[in-house]
Design a protein around this motif. Structure first.
Motif, mmCIF file in Angstrom:
data_model
loop_
_atom_site.group_PDB
_atom_site.id
_atom_site.type_symbol
_atom_site.label_atom_id
_atom_site.label_comp_id
_atom_site.label_asym_id
_atom_site.label_seq_id
_atom_site.Cartn_x
_atom_site.Cartn_y
_atom_site.Cartn_z
ATOM 1 N N GLU A 52 1.740 13.026 -11.440
ATOM 2 C CA GLU A 52 2.972 13.382 -10.728
ATOM 3 C C GLU A 52 3.899 12.176 -10.608
ATOM 4 N N HIS A 53 3.331 11.044 -10.256
ATOM 5 C CA HIS A 53 4.127 9.815 -10.124
ATOM 6 C C HIS A 53 4.723 9.397 -11.464
ATOM 7 N N SER A 54 3.947 9.491 -12.542
ATOM 8 C CA SER A 54 4.450 9.075 -13.856
ATOM 9 C C SER A 54 5.620 9.939 -14.297
ATOM 10 N N LEU A 55 5.524 11.255 -14.077
ATOM 11 C CA LEU A 55 6.659 12.133 -14.377
ATOM 12 C C LEU A 55 7.864 11.768 -13.508
ATOM 13 N N GLU A 137 10.285 -1.969 -14.011
ATOM 14 C CA GLU A 137 9.466 -2.916 -13.244
ATOM 15 C C GLU A 137 10.249 -4.162 -12.868
ATOM 16 N N ARG A 138 10.142 -4.547 -11.627
ATOM 17 C CA ARG A 138 10.639 -5.823 -11.115
ATOM 18 C C ARG A 138 9.634 -6.323 -10.079
ATOM 19 N N PRO A 139 9.496 -7.621 -9.925
ATOM 20 C CA PRO A 139 8.576 -8.138 -8.904
ATOM 21 C C PRO A 139 9.097 -7.836 -7.502
ATOM 22 N N LEU A 140 8.183 -7.762 -6.548
ATOM 23 C CA LEU A 140 8.589 -7.672 -5.152
ATOM 24 C C LEU A 140 9.467 -8.877 -4.816
ATOM 25 N N ASP A 146 9.425 2.303 -10.634
ATOM 26 C CA ASP A 146 8.035 2.498 -10.213
ATOM 27 C C ASP A 146 7.921 2.402 -8.702
ATOM 28 N N ARG A 147 8.439 1.336 -8.119
ATOM 29 C CA ARG A 147 8.308 1.092 -6.674
ATOM 30 C C ARG A 147 9.063 2.141 -5.864
ATOM 31 N N ILE A 148 10.250 2.504 -6.318
ATOM 32 C CA ILE A 148 11.045 3.503 -5.592
ATOM 33 C C ILE A 148 10.330 4.845 -5.598
ATOM 34 N N ARG A 153 7.519 9.134 -2.859
ATOM 35 C CA ARG A 153 6.471 10.148 -3.004
ATOM 36 C C ARG A 153 5.391 10.005 -1.928
ATOM 37 N N ASP A 154 4.909 8.759 -1.743
ATOM 38 C CA ASP A 154 3.865 8.518 -0.746
ATOM 39 C C ASP A 154 4.386 8.720 0.673
ATOM 40 N N SER A 155 5.615 8.284 0.937
ATOM 41 C CA SER A 155 6.147 8.406 2.295
ATOM 42 C C SER A 155 6.391 9.860 2.671
#
Length: 297
Positions: A52-55, A137-140, A146-148, A153-155
């Motif tokens: 789900e996340h990859s899509l 991808e970007r570092p923190l 990916d991070r967004i 999704r998790d929140s």
């Protein structure tokens, strides 16, 4: 391919070559891998899968205007996650907690993916290193697709965000010089606040540290006893969990029971062997035709 996505609503992928890639068994395997790892055994609502996340990452990259290769990179960025996701990083300890990235080439060169990737006009090596894709991808503490996506999704799954809040933040995203930015300070501040809650109460919480370390005990015991081998982790959560439950080893079954019946009292005086990775945001915010970090406002 049409579905209702929890973040982006009604969604579709119509490109037959992309659909062929998604249909590959190696990609479909991600349906059986929970993003929350063993934490999903304690909290059933944490049902987001790596598939789900990859899509979702693909959809977000498409929305942000990424080129086709970067969109494919989004679909494939988590292809090498082992069973129970980051649980393996508590078994093979590392500061980066990125075991799946180290083994990514072996997954990308599986025959089913090679055929599908070449059909798209690319090679597996095009997707070994996600760092070459600045929107993906970007570092923190920067924003990246990916991070967004995992944040939204998790929140939502954990009840930290609402659909309305996610819609506000999503509508305020833009791209400047291959950098994802917020167009509004208020949206950036809302994202930082909610991201901090997710880090503090979920991703890097004492609860998560306890669950992941207990699961690492189960995995380590199973490996030491020859009940699990490396290839088992290349399958999915159900496969590994079935082997652990069938082991009959009390160290394994007791650890699984402590996870499944998690109690806050377990955290009293608990000192984890490995701690989860800390995450934070300091997102760029649009200023004219450029941007500056939220912390500079």
């Amino acid at each position: 391919m049409h579905w209702t996505d929890r973040v982006y609503g009604e969604s579709a992928i119509t490109d037959p070559d992309l659909r062929a890639l998604i249909a590959c068994p190696t990609v479909q395997r991600l349906k059986g891998i929970r993003q929350a790892g063993p934490s999903a055994l304690a909290f059933a609502f944490k049902a987001v899968t790596r598939f789900e996340h990859s899509l979702g990452v693909h959809l977000l990259l498409r929305r942000l205007g990424a080129d086709r290769r970067e969109q494919v990179a989004g679909l494939l960025h988590d292809i090498s996650h082992t069973a129970f996701s980051h649980a393996v990083d508590f078994l093979y300890e590392s500061d980066e907690q990125n075991h799946h990235e180290l083994i990514k080439p072996s997954f990308l060169n599986r025959p089913d993916l090679v055929v599908a990737i070449e059909r798209l006009g690319f090679t597996p090596a095009d997707f070994y290193d996600d760092a070459i894709y600045p929107l993906l991808e970007r570092p923190l503490p920067w924003l990246c697709a990916d991070r967004i996506d995992y944040f939204f999704r998790d929140s939502l799954a954990c009840g930290v965000s609402t659909p309305e809040a996610v819609s506000r933040m999503l509508a305020a995203l833009d791209v400047i010089d291959q950098t994802i930015v917020f167009t509004e300070v208020s949206a950036a501040r809302e994202a930082v606040h909610l991201f901090d809650i997710m880090n503090r109460e979920w991703w890097a919480s004492p609860t998560e540290a306890y669950i992941y370390n207990e699961f690492a005990i189960a995995l380590r015991t199973a490996f030491d006893a020859g009940l699990l081998v490396e290839d088992d982790l290349m399958a999915d959560d159900a496969h590994v969990l079935a082997k652990l439950r069938a082991s009959g080893d009390p160290t394994i079954t007791d650890a699984l029971d402590r996870i499944a019946h998690f109690d806050l009292d377990c955290l009293v005086d608990y000192i984890p062997k490995v701690t989860p990775k800390l995450r934070w945001l300091d997102p760029p915010v649009k200023v004219g035709s450029s941007f500056q970090r939220l912390s500079q406002f």
